[in-house]
Design an enzyme around this catalytic site. Structure first.
Site, PDB file in Angstrom:
ATOM      1  N   ARG A   1     -11.516 -50.944 -29.505  1.00  0.00           N
ATOM      2  CA  ARG A   1     -11.808 -49.585 -29.985  1.00  0.00           C
ATOM      3  C   ARG A   1     -10.602 -48.668 -29.741  1.00  0.00           C
ATOM      4  O   ARG A   1     -10.268 -47.824 -30.566  1.00  0.00           O
ATOM      5  CB  ARG A   1     -13.071 -49.058 -29.286  1.00  0.00           C
ATOM      6  CG  ARG A   1     -13.670 -47.858 -29.968  1.00  0.00           C
ATOM      7  CD  ARG A   1     -15.074 -47.573 -29.474  1.00  0.00           C
ATOM      8  NE  ARG A   1     -15.114 -47.241 -28.046  1.00  0.00           N
ATOM      9  CZ  ARG A   1     -16.238 -47.076 -27.349  1.00  0.00           C
ATOM     10  NH1 ARG A   1     -17.404 -47.222 -27.943  1.00  0.00           N
ATOM     11  NH2 ARG A   1     -16.199 -46.767 -26.071  1.00  0.00           N
TER      12      ARG A   1
ATOM     13  N   LYS B   1     -12.469 -42.751 -30.777  1.00  0.00           N
ATOM     14  CA  LYS B   1     -12.593 -41.893 -29.596  1.00  0.00           C
ATOM     15  C   LYS B   1     -11.370 -40.986 -29.503  1.00  0.00           C
ATOM     16  O   LYS B   1     -10.509 -41.138 -28.634  1.00  0.00           O
ATOM     17  CB  LYS B   1     -12.778 -42.762 -28.346  1.00  0.00           C
ATOM     18  CG  LYS B   1     -13.965 -42.282 -27.516  1.00  0.00           C
ATOM     19  CD  LYS B   1     -14.361 -43.285 -26.489  1.00  0.00           C
ATOM     20  CE  LYS B   1     -14.956 -42.646 -25.262  1.00  0.00           C
ATOM     21  NZ  LYS B   1     -16.157 -41.870 -25.442  1.00  0.00           N
TER      22      LYS B   1
ATOM     23  N   GLU C   1     -25.699 -38.884 -33.507  1.00  0.00           N
ATOM     24  CA  GLU C   1     -25.663 -39.322 -32.110  1.00  0.00           C
ATOM     25  C   GLU C   1     -25.762 -38.099 -31.213  1.00  0.00           C
ATOM     26  O   GLU C   1     -25.766 -36.958 -31.696  1.00  0.00           O
ATOM     27  CB  GLU C   1     -24.381 -40.110 -31.821  1.00  0.00           C
ATOM     28  CG  GLU C   1     -23.111 -39.346 -32.088  1.00  0.00           C
ATOM     29  CD  GLU C   1     -21.864 -40.238 -32.092  1.00  0.00           C
ATOM     30  OE1 GLU C   1     -21.779 -41.146 -31.260  1.00  0.00           O
ATOM     31  OE2 GLU C   1     -20.992 -40.001 -32.933  1.00  0.00           O
TER      32      GLU C   1
HETATM   33  N1  PLP Z   1     -21.123 -41.724 -28.788  1.00  0.00           N
HETATM   34  C1  PLP Z   1     -20.162 -40.950 -28.250  1.00  0.00           C
HETATM   35  C2  PLP Z   1     -19.739 -39.722 -28.973  1.00  0.00           C
HETATM   36  C3  PLP Z   1     -19.577 -41.304 -27.021  1.00  0.00           C
HETATM   37  O1  PLP Z   1     -18.627 -40.532 -26.477  1.00  0.00           O
HETATM   38  C4  PLP Z   1     -20.026 -42.480 -26.365  1.00  0.00           C
HETATM   39  C5  PLP Z   1     -19.439 -42.885 -25.085  1.00  0.00           C
HETATM   40  O2  PLP Z   1     -18.358 -43.400 -25.040  1.00  0.00           O
HETATM   41  C6  PLP Z   1     -21.016 -43.255 -26.975  1.00  0.00           C
HETATM   42  C7  PLP Z   1     -21.545 -42.850 -28.182  1.00  0.00           C
HETATM   43  C8  PLP Z   1     -21.496 -44.530 -26.338  1.00  0.00           C
HETATM   44  O3  PLP Z   1     -20.504 -45.519 -26.431  1.00  0.00           O
HETATM   45  P1  PLP Z   1     -20.425 -46.693 -25.346  1.00  0.00           P
HETATM   46  O4  PLP Z   1     -21.735 -47.394 -25.383  1.00  0.00           O
HETATM   47  O5  PLP Z   1     -19.289 -47.543 -25.818  1.00  0.00           O
HETATM   48  O6  PLP Z   1     -20.164 -46.053 -24.048  1.00  0.00           O
END
Ligand code: PLP
Length: 341
Positions: A84, A186, A222
């Site tokens: 990622r 991210k 989300e």
């Molecule tokens: N959505 C967002 C915007 C996030 O910042 C995160 C955390 O990193 C997630 C979802 C969940 O992702 P993960 O399961 O990889 O931590």
């Protein structure tokens, strides 16, 4: 560090002992990534014109190092974070770090900070690792920088939803990401716009904001830092499809477990807010920090709706299954857990 970290005292925040930790640091200069090094936690000096400060050319990741029930220090699917991070870098015109080098850097950081991993073997506390890559070159025009700094720091942390294992979400009218924008990577800039909705949600007694899609303002996307799942009354588990949302590693793990271990039908598709409020029996969030967190109520258009019609049963079972694997209490058929000690 003198005193062992007591898990019960930890919240999900930067712990003061971070000052005593070591960080990983690696520069990109003259067209190449130099060798990385482990150094004491330190402030950086940046030009006021550094690209990251003016234009936000930066990315990050989040993952945890923790003690499993076998007393081993482990990581959970770090290669997913590595991939990622690579995709995030490419999207922001940052020279990407090869995934295996990212994982090596994460391992080196953890091994340099073993004293700062809380001694909890129930998964509530861990050392949260934050890999970051920022554009450091000073410049005035809007252009991709020629110089970058990749670093990783770690802080002991407790549970993300400390006091409330069950959370309340407030639907916001602010949109965090546009289609074909940066919502699925991210990028640091994605998070700036979420500060105000989160503050407003908290001021009204909610834990976090729930985002809707920017085209129709109708389909859920989300929460601030977690993906959303909805168990419908017909027992189909739905979750917003990938595109503008972050492809969560916990999301991916939960989809796998729900299908393989619980025999559930899982659909990745558009999920309207009406479907969430009126056709669901359970709603929960997933994320590295949140793990699996049940949602009790959702605020939308000045009304508050209860979305718990199942006593949080599925979220609880999925939480047990996921943390069982993470903590090496259960077999790990997918080889998700990486032992470091
Ligand atoms: N959505 C967002 C915007 C996030 O910042 C995160 C955390 O990193 C997630 C979802 C969940 O992702 P993960 O399961 O990889 O931590």
């Amino acid at each position: 560090m003198s005193q062992p970290l007591n898990c019960d005292d930890l919240k999900f925040s930067l712990h003061p002992s971070v000052q005593d930790t070591k960080i990983y640091k690696r520069y990109y200069r003259d067209g190449r990534w130099e060798a990385g090094q482990i150094v004491p936690f330190q402030n950086f000096s940046l030009s006021p014109a550094a690209n990251i400060l003016n234009y936000g050319q930066g990315i990050f990741e989040g993952l945890k190092a923790y003690y499993s029930s076998r007393g081993k220090v482990v990581l959970f699917r770090p290669e997913m974070n590595a991939r990622r991070f690579y995709v995030s870098a490419e999207r922001l015109a940052i020279p990407p770090i090869p995934p295996e080098q990212f994982v090596e850097a994460v391992k080196a950081t953890v091994l340099a900070n073993l004293d700062f991993i809380p001694q909890s073997t129930d998964g509530r506390c861990s050392m949260y690792l934050r890999p970051v890559c920022i554009a450091t070159e000073p410049q005035l025009g809007v252009n991709a920088a020629q110089e970058y700094l990749f670093y990783i720091f770690g802080s002991p942390v407790g549970p993300y939803f400390h006091k409330d294992p069950v959370v309340r979400l407030l639907v916001t009218d602010v949109h965090r990401a546009a289609p074909r924008g940066t919502g699925d990577v991210k990028a640091v800039c994605n998070y700036a716009v979420t500060m105000r909705p989160k503050r407003e949600a908290k001021a009204k007694g909610f834990n976090d904001a729930l985002y809707l899609d920017p085209v129709h303002n109708r389909y859920i996307e989300e929460a601030g830092a977690a993906n959303v799942f909805v168990l419908l009354k017909n027992d189909v588990l739905v979750t917003p499809n990938l595109g503008a949302i972050l492809p969560g590693i916990t999301r991916d793990s939960i989809i796998t477990l729900a299908r393989d271990q619980f025999g559930l039908q899982v659909q990745e598709r558009e999920v309207s807010i009406e479907e969430v409020l009126f056709e669901s029996k359970e709603v929960f969030l997933t994320g590295t920090a949140a793990i699996v967190a049940s949602v009790s109520e959702i605020g939308w258009k000045d009304e508050v709706y209860s979305v718990n019609r199942n006593d949080y049963a599925l979220a609880r079972q999925l939480y047990q299954k996921l943390t069982g694997i993470q903590l090496q209490k259960e077999p790990d058929p997918y080889h998700w857990v990486v032992e470091l000690t």
